[in-house]
Design an enzyme around this catalytic site. Structure first.
Site, PDB file in Angstrom:
ATOM      1  N   LYS A 100      -1.931   1.531 -24.819  1.00 41.68           N
ATOM      2  CA  LYS A 100      -2.355   1.468 -26.232  1.00 41.68           C
ATOM      3  C   LYS A 100      -1.108   1.679 -27.102  1.00 41.68           C
ATOM      4  O   LYS A 100      -0.178   0.902 -27.005  1.00 41.68           O
ATOM      5  CB  LYS A 100      -3.459   2.493 -26.484  1.00 41.68           C
ATOM      6  CG  LYS A 100      -4.665   2.304 -25.562  1.00 41.68           C
ATOM      7  CD  LYS A 100      -5.780   3.252 -25.926  1.00 41.68           C
ATOM      8  CE  LYS A 100      -6.734   3.525 -24.812  1.00 41.68           C
ATOM      9  NZ  LYS A 100      -7.881   2.638 -24.735  1.00 41.68           N
TER      10      LYS A 100
ATOM     11  N   ARG B 263      -1.238  -1.946 -18.590  1.00 33.82           N
ATOM     12  CA  ARG B 263      -2.546  -1.298 -18.500  1.00 33.82           C
ATOM     13  C   ARG B 263      -2.476  -0.248 -17.403  1.00 33.82           C
ATOM     14  O   ARG B 263      -2.093  -0.551 -16.270  1.00 33.82           O
ATOM     15  CB  ARG B 263      -3.612  -2.314 -18.135  1.00 33.82           C
ATOM     16  CG  ARG B 263      -3.824  -3.370 -19.171  1.00 33.82           C
ATOM     17  CD  ARG B 263      -5.167  -4.018 -18.957  1.00 33.82           C
ATOM     18  NE  ARG B 263      -6.201  -3.099 -19.363  1.00 33.82           N
ATOM     19  CZ  ARG B 263      -6.671  -3.014 -20.609  1.00 33.82           C
ATOM     20  NH1 ARG B 263      -6.211  -3.796 -21.541  1.00 33.82           N
ATOM     21  NH2 ARG B 263      -7.612  -2.158 -20.907  1.00 33.82           N
TER      22      ARG B 263
ATOM     23  N   THR C 177      -3.689   6.815 -21.475  1.00 32.05           N
ATOM     24  CA  THR C 177      -3.492   5.457 -20.993  1.00 32.05           C
ATOM     25  C   THR C 177      -2.043   5.113 -21.321  1.00 32.05           C
ATOM     26  O   THR C 177      -1.397   5.800 -22.119  1.00 32.05           O
ATOM     27  CB  THR C 177      -4.407   4.445 -21.722  1.00 32.05           C
ATOM     28  OG1 THR C 177      -4.191   4.558 -23.134  1.00 32.05           O
ATOM     29  CG2 THR C 177      -5.870   4.684 -21.416  1.00 32.05           C
TER      30      THR C 177
ATOM     31  N   TYR D 238       0.865  -1.193   0.000  1.00 30.72           N
ATOM     32  CA  TYR D 238       0.000   0.000   0.000  1.00 30.72           C
ATOM     33  C   TYR D 238       0.890   1.227   0.000  1.00 30.72           C
ATOM     34  O   TYR D 238       1.884   1.275   0.732  1.00 30.72           O
ATOM     35  CB  TYR D 238      -0.924   0.022   1.228  1.00 30.72           C
ATOM     36  CG  TYR D 238      -2.361  -0.117   0.818  1.00 30.72           C
ATOM     37  CD1 TYR D 238      -2.994   0.921   0.125  1.00 30.72           C
ATOM     38  CD2 TYR D 238      -3.081  -1.275   1.059  1.00 30.72           C
ATOM     39  CE1 TYR D 238      -4.309   0.793  -0.300  1.00 30.72           C
ATOM     40  CE2 TYR D 238      -4.399  -1.405   0.638  1.00 30.72           C
ATOM     41  CZ  TYR D 238      -5.002  -0.367  -0.043  1.00 30.72           C
ATOM     42  OH  TYR D 238      -6.286  -0.495  -0.470  1.00 30.72           O
TER      43      TYR D 238
ATOM     44  N   GLU E  40      -0.488   4.846  -0.395  1.00 25.30           N
ATOM     45  CA  GLU E  40      -1.256   6.086  -0.605  1.00 25.30           C
ATOM     46  C   GLU E  40      -0.369   7.281  -0.306  1.00 25.30           C
ATOM     47  O   GLU E  40       0.475   7.241   0.597  1.00 25.30           O
ATOM     48  CB  GLU E  40      -2.495   6.087   0.285  1.00 25.30           C
ATOM     49  CG  GLU E  40      -3.535   5.111  -0.209  1.00 25.30           C
ATOM     50  CD  GLU E  40      -4.755   5.046   0.678  1.00 25.30           C
ATOM     51  OE1 GLU E  40      -4.798   5.777   1.688  1.00 25.30           O
ATOM     52  OE2 GLU E  40      -5.662   4.269   0.357  1.00 25.30           O
TER      53      GLU E  40
ATOM     54  N   ASP F  89      -6.985  14.347 -23.958  1.00 26.86           N
ATOM     55  CA  ASP F  89      -6.893  12.933 -23.608  1.00 26.86           C
ATOM     56  C   ASP F  89      -6.197  12.241 -24.785  1.00 26.86           C
ATOM     57  O   ASP F  89      -6.803  12.008 -25.831  1.00 26.86           O
ATOM     58  CB  ASP F  89      -8.307  12.385 -23.391  1.00 26.86           C
ATOM     59  CG  ASP F  89      -8.324  10.893 -23.101  1.00 26.86           C
ATOM     60  OD1 ASP F  89      -7.269  10.247 -23.241  1.00 26.86           O
ATOM     61  OD2 ASP F  89      -9.398  10.371 -22.746  1.00 26.86           O
TER      62      ASP F  89
HETATM   63  N1  PLP Z   1      -9.761   7.835 -23.043  1.00 29.00           N
HETATM   64  C1  PLP Z   1      -9.790   7.396 -24.305  1.00 29.00           C
HETATM   65  C2  PLP Z   1      -9.651   8.390 -25.429  1.00 29.00           C
HETATM   66  C3  PLP Z   1      -9.908   6.036 -24.577  1.00 29.00           C
HETATM   67  O1  PLP Z   1      -9.952   5.602 -25.841  1.00 29.00           O
HETATM   68  C4  PLP Z   1     -10.026   5.132 -23.484  1.00 29.00           C
HETATM   69  C5  PLP Z   1     -10.176   3.680 -23.689  1.00 29.00           C
HETATM   70  O2  PLP Z   1     -10.695   3.149 -24.560  1.00 29.00           O
HETATM   71  C6  PLP Z   1     -10.042   5.650 -22.187  1.00 29.00           C
HETATM   72  C7  PLP Z   1      -9.889   6.990 -22.001  1.00 29.00           C
HETATM   73  C8  PLP Z   1     -10.225   4.760 -20.997  1.00 29.00           C
HETATM   74  O3  PLP Z   1      -9.147   3.964 -20.764  1.00 29.00           O
HETATM   75  P1  PLP Z   1      -9.235   2.732 -19.741  1.00 29.00           P
HETATM   76  O4  PLP Z   1      -9.938   1.637 -20.451  1.00 29.00           O
HETATM   77  O5  PLP Z   1      -7.817   2.419 -19.411  1.00 29.00           O
HETATM   78  O6  PLP Z   1      -9.987   3.215 -18.536  1.00 29.00           O
END
Ligand code: PLP
Length: 478
Positions: free
Chosen positions: A273, A279, A270, A64, A66, A241
């Site tokens: 990808k 992950r 993320t 842990y 935090e 994002d």
């Molecule tokens: N943001 C975008 C643009 C995504 O394509 C995705 C996943 O498909 C996410 C956020 C969410 O990612 P996670 O599945 O790791 O929560």
């Protein structure tokens, strides 16, 4: 690392697991076999390196931690500090960001951390201040009501789902859609491209607190300089994002106006990808938002996952190597070759092509729904996913689109010649599949007819295509 080291590591791990629950060991082995055999074109998936995978399977999982580096709510976090600091340092250097927060467990978590950081930065809320100095569990019901009253109804402007935006950008099935009053911008119906004048118009009318850019199914670059100007003109915080295309930013394929980091107030991603890590998620920002971002745990996250942060550090170190830039460029070259191969065979593509890692097929010309096409391709050894196209007449469930992406096949080493062969296989399956009628004679959106012998033949061709490009070549489980 030699072949023997990797094979020994995974074989030994499976042996240890098999002694406790053999079915799990078998499933892990079967997953490798399946992944080795299928032509994986899921745009959001990849294959992490053995070093990244191995960094996750250990006792860091037991800890842990935090808090943040050097400031934990638990004792004995010195080694977690080491890996978290390393992951953050690699992320800052790789993306040229002032601050990196590497604790988010996934992309959705990274977005929630960013939203709360922006709310805390922009909205005057005594209740939020109280929430931040106390453990969230200590808040009374009255505190929560005050928090909702003070923060509620803030506005978010993001890309619409059918234009390729993501659920976490303020759409109802996700908590962000309940937190924010959301409006979306779409794409030009004629070109399929973002119309920045329209985004500016929507921003002027709606006056959002947050303008979000980023997508999961838009096959083109986004001009983040223009988006920032739009955000500035209405006093919005600009968030990007980059979950899908982080690998292309890391590999310096997206630079200048197309690199979100210098233009956005805050960037989320993320790590699994196109970035090819474990992950997980990550937030990048400047010094102004850093303190708020670091409050992600416990505000919206549970304890960090130290084993995954260790793997993030390994994957980010890999992404800093010169060969990652070559990998990122090959992802785009492959996506363009795939797009050209499909166009030559008459397939309709949203926006007519791609300049990133993904291609969005409008398969209405084949007379199929996305659901039928996805399943027919899967029967033929080709793994894709259905996706809505702009103004999709079949909605988000059946859809009229198939999304494909090249990060995974590029990791295996396939190149532009193989992409043309892949286009041929996809076209063969789609043109030989037809919709089946329901019992009452109406056309089904799910059922289809595809000759089993043809599906087998294409599966064999897909697997032949992969034989020269073994997945995890150094891992021998036999
Ligand atoms: N943001 C975008 C643009 C995504 O394509 C995705 C996943 O498909 C996410 C956020 C969410 O990612 P996670 O599945 O790791 O929560």
């Amino acid at each position: 690392m030699s072949l023997n080291a990797e094979s020994t590591a995974f074989r030994s791990a499976l042996e240890v697991i098999r002694a406790v629950e053999p079915r799990v060991a078998d499933a892990i082995g079967a997953e490798l076999a399946d992944q080795r055999e299928s032509l994986k074109l899921i745009a959001s998936e990849n294959y992490a390196s053995p070093a990244t995978l191995l960094a996750m399977g250990n006792w860091f999982s037991d800890k842990y931690a935090e808090g943040t580096v050097g400031r934990r709510f638990y004792a004995g976090c010195q080694n977690v500090d080491t890996v978290e600091a390393l992951a953050a340092e690699h992320a800052r250097e790789l993306f040229g960001a002032a601050h990196a927060y590497v604790q988010p467990h996934s992309g959705i978590d990274a977005n929630l951390v960013a939203f709360w950081a922006i709310l805390a930065d922009r909205v005057e809320s005594p209740a939020l201040k109280k929430a931040q100095v106390r453990q969230v569990n200590d808040l009374t019901e009255a505190d929560w009501f005050a928090l909702r009253r003070e923060l509620g109804n803030q506005r978010m402007l993001g890309m619409s789902l059918d234009a390729g935006g993501h659920l976490t950008h303020g759409f109802r099935p996700n908590i962000s859609g309940k937190m924010f009053d959301q409006r979306s911008y779409g794409t030009d119906p004629a070109t399929g491209l973002i119309d920045y004048d329209k985004v500016a118009e929507a921003a002027r009318e709606f006056k959002p607190l947050i303008l979000v850019a980023g997508y999961s199914a838009y096959p083109r670059k986004v001009n983040f300089r223009i988006m920032r100007e739009i955000a500035e003109s209405v006093g919005a915080t600009f968030m990007v994002d980059m979950a899908h295309f982080a690998g292309l930013v890391a590999g310096k394929v997206f630079t200048g106006d197309f690199d979100p980091v210098p233009h956005a107030h805050i960037v989320t991603t993320t790590t699994h990808k196109s970035l090819r890590g474990p992950r997980g998620g990550m937030v990048l920002c400047g010094p102004e938002l850093a303190d708020q971002v670091d409050r992600g745990c416990p505000m919206v996250l549970g304890g960090p996952l130290p084993h995954v942060m260790a793997a993030k550090a390994v994957a980010l170190a890999e992404a800093r190597r010169p060969d990652f830039a070559d990998y990122a460029q090959r992802i785009v070259d492959n996506a363009q070759a795939l797009a050209e191969g499909l166009l030559r065979r008459g397939t309709k593509l949203v926006t007519g092509g791609t300049d990133n890692h993904l291609v969005l097929l409008d398969i209405s010309g084949y007379g199929l729904t996305g659901r039928q096409a996805e399943q027919a391709l899967l029967d033929s050894g080709i793994v894709t996913n259905r996706n809505a196209v702009p103004q999709d007449p079949n909605g988000a469930w059946y859809t009229s689109g198939i999304r494909i992406g090249t990060p995974a096949l590029t990791t295996r080493g396939l190149g532009t010649a193989e992409m043309d062969q892949t286009a041929e296989l996809i076209h063969t399956v789609l043109s030989q599949t037809s919709p089946r009628s329901n019992a009452d004679g109406t056309p089904s959106k799910a059922k289809y007819v595809l000759d089993a012998a043809l599906a087998d033949k294409v599966s064999k061709q897909a697997s032949d295509l992969l034989t020269g490009f073994p997945l995890y070549p150094a891992v021998d489980l036999a």
